[in-house]
Write a protein that holds these residues in place. Structure first.
Motif, PDB file in Angstrom:
ATOM      1  N   ALA A   1      61.625  29.594  81.120  1.00 61.40           N
ATOM      2  CA  ALA A   1      61.701  28.513  82.105  1.00 61.40           C
ATOM      3  C   ALA A   1      60.709  27.429  81.701  1.00 61.40           C
ATOM      4  O   ALA A   1      60.135  27.461  80.600  1.00 61.40           O
ATOM      5  CB  ALA A   1      61.398  29.041  83.513  1.00 61.40           C
ATOM      6  N   ALA A   2      60.512  26.464  82.590  1.00 59.96           N
ATOM      7  CA  ALA A   2      59.560  25.379  82.326  1.00 59.96           C
ATOM      8  C   ALA A   2      58.798  25.081  83.612  1.00 59.96           C
ATOM      9  O   ALA A   2      59.154  25.561  84.694  1.00 59.96           O
ATOM     10  CB  ALA A   2      60.283  24.128  81.832  1.00 59.96           C
ATOM     11  N   THR A   3      57.745  24.299  83.497  1.00 60.06           N
ATOM     12  CA  THR A   3      56.970  23.885  84.666  1.00 60.06           C
ATOM     13  C   THR A   3      56.363  22.513  84.399  1.00 60.06           C
ATOM     14  O   THR A   3      56.346  22.046  83.252  1.00 60.06           O
ATOM     15  CB  THR A   3      55.867  24.906  84.988  1.00 60.06           C
ATOM     16  OG1 THR A   3      55.263  24.572  86.249  1.00 60.06           O
ATOM     17  CG2 THR A   3      54.791  24.907  83.916  1.00 60.06           C
ATOM     18  N   ILE A   4      55.888  21.877  85.458  1.00 62.79           N
ATOM     19  CA  ILE A   4      55.233  20.565  85.351  1.00 62.79           C
ATOM     20  C   ILE A   4      53.744  20.755  85.611  1.00 62.79           C
ATOM     21  O   ILE A   4      53.353  21.315  86.648  1.00 62.79           O
ATOM     22  CB  ILE A   4      55.833  19.558  86.348  1.00 62.79           C
ATOM     23  CG1 ILE A   4      57.335  19.391  86.080  1.00 62.79           C
ATOM     24  CG2 ILE A   4      55.132  18.219  86.249  1.00 62.79           C
ATOM     25  CD1 ILE A   4      58.042  18.519  87.092  1.00 62.79           C
TER      26      ILE A   4
ATOM     27  N   VAL B   1      48.086  28.390  77.366  1.00 62.05           N
ATOM     28  CA  VAL B   1      47.575  28.436  75.995  1.00 62.05           C
ATOM     29  C   VAL B   1      48.023  27.175  75.273  1.00 62.05           C
ATOM     30  O   VAL B   1      49.036  26.566  75.627  1.00 62.05           O
ATOM     31  CB  VAL B   1      48.080  29.696  75.245  1.00 62.05           C
ATOM     32  CG1 VAL B   1      47.593  30.954  75.925  1.00 62.05           C
ATOM     33  CG2 VAL B   1      49.600  29.697  75.122  1.00 62.05           C
ATOM     34  N   LYS B   2      47.274  26.798  74.241  1.00 65.81           N
ATOM     35  CA  LYS B   2      47.581  25.566  73.514  1.00 65.81           C
ATOM     36  C   LYS B   2      47.811  25.873  72.043  1.00 65.81           C
ATOM     37  O   LYS B   2      47.074  26.652  71.430  1.00 65.81           O
ATOM     38  CB  LYS B   2      46.438  24.564  73.665  1.00 65.81           C
ATOM     39  CG  LYS B   2      46.770  23.155  73.187  1.00 65.81           C
ATOM     40  CD  LYS B   2      45.659  22.180  73.571  1.00 65.81           C
ATOM     41  CE  LYS B   2      46.040  20.747  73.200  1.00 65.81           C
ATOM     42  NZ  LYS B   2      44.991  19.780  73.580  1.00 65.81           N
TER      43      LYS B   2
ATOM     44  N   ALA C   1      55.473  21.927  80.478  1.00 62.59           N
ATOM     45  CA  ALA C   1      55.052  23.076  79.675  1.00 62.59           C
ATOM     46  C   ALA C   1      56.132  24.146  79.754  1.00 62.59           C
ATOM     47  O   ALA C   1      56.728  24.365  80.814  1.00 62.59           O
ATOM     48  CB  ALA C   1      53.718  23.631  80.175  1.00 62.59           C
ATOM     49  N   LEU C   2      56.388  24.787  78.634  1.00 66.35           N
ATOM     50  CA  LEU C   2      57.400  25.843  78.583  1.00 66.35           C
ATOM     51  C   LEU C   2      56.767  27.184  78.939  1.00 66.35           C
ATOM     52  O   LEU C   2      55.658  27.507  78.495  1.00 66.35           O
ATOM     53  CB  LEU C   2      58.024  25.914  77.190  1.00 66.35           C
ATOM     54  CG  LEU C   2      58.745  24.642  76.707  1.00 66.35           C
ATOM     55  CD1 LEU C   2      59.288  24.846  75.293  1.00 66.35           C
ATOM     56  CD2 LEU C   2      59.870  24.258  77.665  1.00 66.35           C
ATOM     57  N   ILE C   3      57.485  27.967  79.755  1.00 69.04           N
ATOM     58  CA  ILE C   3      57.050  29.319  80.119  1.00 69.04           C
ATOM     59  C   ILE C   3      57.699  30.280  79.134  1.00 69.04           C
ATOM     60  O   ILE C   3      58.922  30.319  79.001  1.00 69.04           O
ATOM     61  CB  ILE C   3      57.448  29.660  81.561  1.00 69.04           C
ATOM     62  CG1 ILE C   3      56.822  28.648  82.533  1.00 69.04           C
ATOM     63  CG2 ILE C   3      57.016  31.074  81.921  1.00 69.04           C
ATOM     64  CD1 ILE C   3      57.288  28.799  83.969  1.00 69.04           C
TER      65      ILE C   3
ATOM     66  N   TYR D   1      51.675  25.934  76.443  1.00 67.50           N
ATOM     67  CA  TYR D   1      52.655  26.937  76.857  1.00 67.50           C
ATOM     68  C   TYR D   1      52.047  27.805  77.954  1.00 67.50           C
ATOM     69  O   TYR D   1      50.823  27.891  78.110  1.00 67.50           O
ATOM     70  CB  TYR D   1      53.079  27.809  75.678  1.00 67.50           C
ATOM     71  CG  TYR D   1      53.735  27.020  74.554  1.00 67.50           C
ATOM     72  CD1 TYR D   1      55.085  26.732  74.580  1.00 67.50           C
ATOM     73  CD2 TYR D   1      52.980  26.561  73.473  1.00 67.50           C
ATOM     74  CE1 TYR D   1      55.692  26.008  73.559  1.00 67.50           C
ATOM     75  CE2 TYR D   1      53.568  25.833  72.446  1.00 67.50           C
ATOM     76  CZ  TYR D   1      54.925  25.559  72.502  1.00 67.50           C
ATOM     77  OH  TYR D   1      55.514  24.832  71.499  1.00 67.50           O
ATOM     78  N   VAL D   2      52.922  28.462  78.707  1.00 71.27           N
ATOM     79  CA  VAL D   2      52.485  29.320  79.809  1.00 71.27           C
ATOM     80  C   VAL D   2      52.931  30.745  79.527  1.00 71.27           C
ATOM     81  O   VAL D   2      54.112  31.009  79.284  1.00 71.27           O
ATOM     82  CB  VAL D   2      53.071  28.853  81.156  1.00 71.27           C
ATOM     83  CG1 VAL D   2      52.571  29.755  82.286  1.00 71.27           C
ATOM     84  CG2 VAL D   2      52.706  27.399  81.431  1.00 71.27           C
ATOM     85  N   LEU D   3      51.980  31.670  79.557  1.00 71.91           N
ATOM     86  CA  LEU D   3      52.278  33.096  79.463  1.00 71.91           C
ATOM     87  C   LEU D   3      52.202  33.700  80.863  1.00 71.91           C
ATOM     88  O   LEU D   3      51.233  33.437  81.595  1.00 71.91           O
ATOM     89  CB  LEU D   3      51.269  33.803  78.557  1.00 71.91           C
ATOM     90  CG  LEU D   3      51.323  33.487  77.059  1.00 71.91           C
ATOM     91  CD1 LEU D   3      50.084  34.048  76.362  1.00 71.91           C
ATOM     92  CD2 LEU D   3      52.586  34.058  76.444  1.00 71.91           C
TER      93      LEU D   3
END
Length: 645
Positions: free
Chosen positions: A612-615, A508-509, A622-624, A515-517
């Motif tokens: 957490a986070a991801t690339i 989502v933006k 992006a933050l989870i 961000y990641v849901l």
């Protein structure tokens, strides 16, 4: 392979043998012992004794030797087993486990416990001899057997499919068990003549810690010449011998690999997924008509990468049997202490879960099982008065549901008492209502310091367990549900993701941030209308969806994202996790994507509302989002430009 490698293999195998011994002892029917079970227990003890003797673990060797003698008598029908003897055998297993752990940490075992268990086993051995005094003739038989074992004999040990490197180590190992008088070696086999006091079974048991049993042949030295007299037969036998172990090793189908190596592969596959996402994003910027072949190759790579990721992740998966196997002993011991008869039923032990989660779920499950035994299942007299079977039933089950695993701890005990829980909550100053639903009342047992036990025991009653259980489950990305029927029993259901390494997410933006849901927490998404938005207390808003009123959380304000929200645009995502359900307002939905989870605390620090986070494919971070924690964050005074109510 040096002696250190041998000892590590022994410790690993010994733990498995002790676990097998405990499992068989718990399943053994004392009234009519199964011969195969007795043989399995004896073989485990025999293998342990041989390995302990090789490495000079004297206390473990002597303890196992005394236990082995009693087991040998039991399987030969010379000794009648009783429940007290089985309990002593289980206690002996615990002491042997402690001895093994002491040797593994290069310490000496507890001398007092060692002397105690040896004396207890000897007393049982002497008790067994007294009733058999009329039978005088069998008594001398063991003495010649033991002296025969102490007499040196010459054995020929043939080892097949072993390389030159292993041959040197194995030869040194055999030297520890006796005098090597002759060695004949080829490129892939070795024959050693050994003068030793050890039996052929002891030598085989020791070597089995390193080699497959099909690779080992131990015979008396005098038996070898007759076999070698026909020239043609031995040659064909030798030619056929090497291939024989290969199918055996294929049947075993497993190898031991360090967890660190598996983790390294998973990290590399994670980086590959990120690279693949970058290529997919770049290919979308190209003209499909001009680069259709490249687009096809990228799509094929995406499919192959996902298959590779699933295969690699399956390596870390372990069956729930690893967790369930420790509970029969716990139920056996604790049931006896509480004067309760309990039958434990295990279901779904083959269901698999990530190794990291397997290790972290053990303590919460242990507490839930102890709680069911202490608070849930009634004492025998109480159950009889209620017309229930005297023997209570405790069930542990596990099964997969989509990308999650559902673990249940169920008992047929008294169930939860609603009035008692509410009264206890009031006494602790909790804000509650008599109109609360049963589900909400049951969740009160997870409050810190909450316990309805009338007295504190060494089992439970202090109120420091259930809140820790729930906190640990939430930390693993799962949640807990409670189902209870008064008088019929209670079921506590734990829902966990199968792995924490890779996540299916919804991107989502908000403003310029992505961000990641977690996809498992996303119920639906919709574009709200003005009549769906309602004002609540102060500046808080509710969203009405099909007659249900949900709290509305503006992600922009909750995370203090810079910039202004679009005046007439926005998407609401309905999320639900751990019993928490609300509506999340975002600017834009980007779509679903599989992401690699990177620990934020190890690389930066703990961020409220973020798990957490991801690339992403463009290299950005992006933050989870932590769906549960996000709903409890205190937001600054909202400025709802994008919400017109």
């Amino acid at each position: 392979m040096d002696m250190n490698d041998f000892s590590q293999i022994f410790f690993t195998e010994a733990e498995e043998l002790l676990a097998e011994m405990e499992q068989q002892l718990l399943q053994l029917d004392v009234a009519a012992p199964d011969q195969e079970q007795l043989n399995a227990i004896f073989r485990a003890a025999h293998s342990l004794k041989g390995g302990a003797a090789t490495f000079g673990f004297t206390a473990l060797q002597e303890t196992t030797h005394l236990l082995e003698n009693l087991l040998d008598q039991a399987r030969a029908g010379e000794r009648t087993l009783s429940r007290s003897i089985i309990n002593l055998f289980l206690e002996c297993k615990d002491i042997m486990q402690a001895q093994l752990e002491a040797y593994q940490s290069s310490q000496e075992p507890d001398e007092a416990r060692y002397r105690y268990i040896c004396e207890a086993l000897r007393e049982i051995a002497l008790e067994g001899q007294q009733p058999t005094t009329p039978a005088v003739t069998p008594a001398p038989a063991p003495a010649p057997a033991s002296t025969a074992q102490e007499t040196e004999t010459s054995l020929v040990v043939t080892l097949r499919n072993v390389g030159a490197r292993e041959q040197t180590t194995l030869r040194d190992e055999l030297t520890n068990m006796g005098e090597v008088t002759d060695v004949k070696a080829t490129t892939d086999s070795m024959t050693v003549t050994l003068r030793t006091t050890a039996s052929a079974d002891d030598i085989t048991a020791v070597l089995c810690f390193v080699l497959d049993s099909k690779q080992i042949d131990v015979r008396p030295a005098q038996a070898t010449p007759p076999v070698q007299t026909p020239v043609a037969v031995p040659e064909t036998a030798v030619k056929k011998a090497p291939p024989a172990p290969r199918p055996a090793s294929q049947e075993s189908g497993s190898i031991r690999v360090a967890v660190s190596k598996v983790d390294q592969i998973i990290n590399q596959v994670g980086e590959l997924i990120i690279t693949q996402a970058m290529l997919s994003q770049l290919s979308k910027t190209l003209d499909p008509a001009s680069y259709d072949l490249l687009s096809g190759c990228v799509a094929q790579m995406e499919r192959n990468t996902r298959e590779l990721q699933e295969s690699v992740m399956s390596i870390r998966m372990m069956p729930m049997d690893y967790v369930f196997s420790r509970f029969p002993r716990l139920v056996h011991d604790l049931g006896a202490r509480l004067n309760k008869e309990v039958e434990l039923t295990l279901k779904g032990g083959s269901a698999e879960l990530d190794k990291s989660l397997i290790e972290r779920i053990i303590d919460p499950l242990t507490h839930l099982v102890r709680n069911s035994l202490d608070h849930g299942i009634e004492e025998k007299e109480v159950r009889a008065a209620k017309g229930k079977p005297v023997t209570g039933n405790l069930t542990l089950s596990a099964e997969h549901h989509g990308g999650n695993i559902v673990i249940e701890v169920s008992d047929d005990g008294a169930g939860l008492n609603r009035e008692k829980i509410l009264a206890k909550a009031r006494s602790q100053g909790m804000t509650i209502s008599d109109t609360m639903s049963d589900d909400d009342v049951w969740m009160l047992i997870f409050a810190a310091g909450f316990s309805t036990a009338e007295s504190v025991t060494d089992v439970s009653g202090r109120g420091v367990g259930m809140d820790v259980v729930r906190r640990n489950i939430l930390a693993m990305g799962g949640h807990v549900d409670v189902l209870s029927t008064p008088g019929a029993g209670t079921t506590i259901r734990i829902i966990l993701p199968l792995t924490l390494a890779i996540l299916d997410g919804m991107l989502v933006k908000v403003g310029d941030e992505i961000y990641v849901l977690p996809l498992g927490a996303v119920m639906e998404s919709l574009r709200p209308t003005d009549d769906m938005l309602c004002r609540f207390v102060g500046e808080e808003r509710l969203l009405q969806v099909r007659g249900e009123y949900l709290p509305l959380v503006l992600l922009r304000q909750r995370l203090s994202v810079a910039g202004e929200a679009p005046a007439d645009d926005g998407i609401v995502v309905i999320v639900q996790s751990a019993g928490c359900r609300y509506a999340l307002w975002v600017d834009q939905l980007i779509g679903q994507q599989q992401v690699v989870v990177k620990n934020l605390e190890h690389n930066y620090r703990k961020v409220p509302g973020v798990s957490a986070a991801t690339i992403l494919g463009d290299g950005s971070v992006a933050l989870i989002l932590d769906v549960v924690e996000l709903s409890t964050l205190n937001a600054p005074q909202p400025q709802r430009e994008g919400v017109n109510a």
